[in-house]
Each structure stands twice: as structure tokens, then as C-alpha cells.
Enzyme design. Structure first.
Site, mmCIF file in Angstrom:
data_model
loop_
_atom_site.group_PDB
_atom_site.id
_atom_site.type_symbol
_atom_site.label_atom_id
_atom_site.label_comp_id
_atom_site.label_asym_id
_atom_site.label_seq_id
_atom_site.Cartn_x
_atom_site.Cartn_y
_atom_site.Cartn_z
ATOM 1 N N SER A 55 0.799 -1.223 0.000
ATOM 2 C CA SER A 55 0.000 0.000 0.000
ATOM 3 C C SER A 55 0.834 1.276 0.000
ATOM 4 C CB SER A 55 -0.942 0.006 1.209
ATOM 5 O OG SER A 55 -0.220 -0.156 2.420
ATOM 6 N N HIS A 280 -0.294 6.347 6.308
ATOM 7 C CA HIS A 280 0.247 6.149 4.962
ATOM 8 C C HIS A 280 0.603 7.500 4.336
ATOM 9 C CE1 HIS A 280 -1.187 2.044 5.258
ATOM 10 N NE2 HIS A 280 -0.640 1.773 4.078
#
Length: 304
Positions: A55, A280
Site C-alpha cells: 500500500s 500512509h
């Protein structure tokens, strides 16, 4: 038949021991790892680029999302690198949630990532290992334990309850998995330049936390920072003995971690303010990683 570079016997054991010692002891890398020079397409020539990863590569929630199954953005760092390098062909098979196992097995609608490679591939970027170590479960565990002792280090104590650091051991156990991935990359794309991409700075490099904005106990911030550094050190060492280059994305992102103000951060906290997955990179973080990869590519092979 393609020969894979596989250290054997005493040499292989020594190299495995080096990674294990680095992971458990958190030692600094004393010297750069050099990689042998190899042919690489120059300006104006054909460039077939394949991106593999999890990811942090795919860019979940960053507009525009072009693959719902893998939560892949067309503004992730591989897409930016491909555009800047004017890749003739570009195949991005990075996928949120991918572990090293997904190099060989399908993940939803995403085929095994290694299937994207062939003998005509010129450039491969690989960013993998975070899910093998358990980034998501570590974040969840540390956030849950933080309420017990916000000023202490309950997460570190939990992972060391057996008398050793369980996360350091997991990192060491991930090393041969990444090693296998890189050997397979070389076997399937024997002429490619292979670049291993490290993980960006998630938490303050000075170890000073920001509870409750980022819900980790104060004493766990330096522990988690050092754990990520061990992951990156492991990736760098495994890249070095597999004729791959390593890209440091941690250094270029220091000062832009999830504790910073929205205008300054490139990593979103557990409750993102910008389009990105929790913990993230946002679009700026992907741009920073792209710059690091492009800088590495511009240096040419043989220098790390």
C-alpha cells in the site's frame, strides 16, 4: 536457464547472521553497499518499467484511484517515476495489503505480482515487507495499549514480555522472504535494474510523540521509530547481497511525519485529514518517494 545469485554455505550463513544481528541489535550501517554496474536504457531508448509493492506503493485513497481492489492511485510514486522517465511501457501491480506471498499468489483481482515481469523488463521497483512485519497490527496494538500508560511504553513492554523483542525477531524472519522475492525478480527479469524502496519516516525522528493526536504512548514513539529503522536496514542489506539498489525514503521525509501539522506532513495520522489511508503517505509523501527514486536512478548503478 537463468542463474540466480544465491549465497550458499558459510557465506550465506554469515550474511543471514549480519541481517539477524542488525535487526536484533539495531546497529547502524557502517559502510555503503555497492552493486555491480549493468546495462541500462539511456535517454530516448525503450524503457519497460514494472512496479511491485504494497500500500505504500499503491497509494490508497489518493486521487485518482484506478484499481478499487488494490486501492491503487495514478499519482503514486511509480506513476510519477514512469512519467518522469518517459517509460515506454509501465505496469503497476502494487496492491494494498500485499505481503511477500502475493508475489507468487493472486490477491483479489490482482494476479501474482511477479507475473508482470519478463525478459524485456528494464526497470523494477520493489517495496515490500511492511505487511510481513505486521505494520497494521503493530499500530493497532500500540494504539490500544497506549490508554493504559500514556506517559510510559506499554507497547514496547508488551513486545518484550518474553524477554526478547518480538518485532526485531519478526524483522529478521522477514529478511529471507524479501531475499526470495529479489532472487525471483532477477530470474524473471534478468536484464532489469532492480531497485528496493524503503519506507518513509512515519513518526518523529527525534522520538518526541504527540499523544493523543497520534495515539501511541510517549515512551513507545522512540521504540516504534527504531523498529521502522530496523525494517529499512534489513531491506538495505538484503538488497545489497541480491545485486539490487536501495532507495532511502526515510531520510528525505524526516520532519514530515504523521505528528506534524497538516500543511507540513506527508504521512497522514490514524485519522487522515488529507486523502490517504491512515498511517500512509498522502500525495506529497508519494511525490517525496518519487523524488528519492528518481535521484537514485539518476546516479547510475554501482553506488549506494
Amino acid at each position: 536457464m537463468v542463474n540466480e545469485t544465491r549465497p550458499r554455505g558459510a557465506s550465506r550463513r554469515r550474511r543471514r547472521a549480519a541481517v539477524l544481528g542488525a535487526a536484533l541489535g539495531g546497529c547502524a550501517l557502517a559502510a555503503g553497499v555497492t552493486t555491480p554496474a549493468a546495462a541500462h536504457p539511456g535517454p530516448g531508448r525503450h524503457l519497460a518499467y514494472v512496479a511491485l509493492g504494497d500500500s505504500y506503493t499503491s497509494g490508497p485513497a489518493i486521487p485518482e484511484q484506478v484499481d478499487a481492489n488494490c486501492r491503487r492511485s495514478d499519482r503514486n510514486y511509480p506513476s510519477l517515476v514512469a512519467a518522469q522517465q518517459q517509460a515506454t511501457t509501465f505496469t503497476d501491480v502494487s496492491c494494498s495489503g500485499a505481503t511477500t506471498a502475493e508475489m507468487w499468489q493472486a490477491q483479489g483481482t490482482n494476479k501474482p505480482q511477479l507475473d508482470a515481469l519478463d525478459r524485456d523488463t528494464d526497470l523494477v521497483t520493489v517495496q515490500i515487507g511492511g505487511n510481513d512485519v505486521g505494520f497494521g497490527s503493530i499500530i493497532g496494538t500500540c494504539a490500544r495499549l497506549s490508554v493504559q500508560d500514556p506517559a510510559g511504553n506499554p507497547c514496547e513492554r508488551s513486545y518484550n514480555a518474553s524477554g526478547y523483542d518480538q518485532l526485531a525477531v519478526t524483522i529478521a524472519e522477514t529478511a529471507p522472504k524479501v531475499d526470495r522475492v529479489l532472487r525471483a525478480v532477477h530470474a524473471r527479469a534478468p536484464h532489469a535494474r532492480v531497485v528496493v524502496v524503503g519506507y518513509p519516516d512515519l513518526l518523529p525522528d527525534d522520538g518526541v510523540g504527540c499523544f493523543p493526536a497520534v495515539p501511541f504512548a510517549q515512551g513507545d514513539f522512540p521504540y516504534l521509530r527504531d523498529t521502522e529503522k530496523r525494517v529499512n536496514l534489513m531491506l538495505r542489506l538484503v538488497a545489497g547481497w541480491n545485486r539490487a539498489e536501495y532507495v532511502d525514503t526515510y531520510g528525505p521525509t524526516v520532519g514530515h511525519d504523521m505528528c506534524k501539522a497538516p500543511a507540513d506532513r506527508w504521512i497522514e495520522p490514524l485519522q487522515p485529514a488529507a486523502p490517504a489511508a491512515p498511517a500512509h503517505p498522502n500525495a506529497q509523501g508519494e511525490q517525496a518517494m518519487a523524488r528519492a527514486v528518481l535521484d537514485r536512478l539518476a546516479q547510475g548503478r554501482g553506488r549506494d
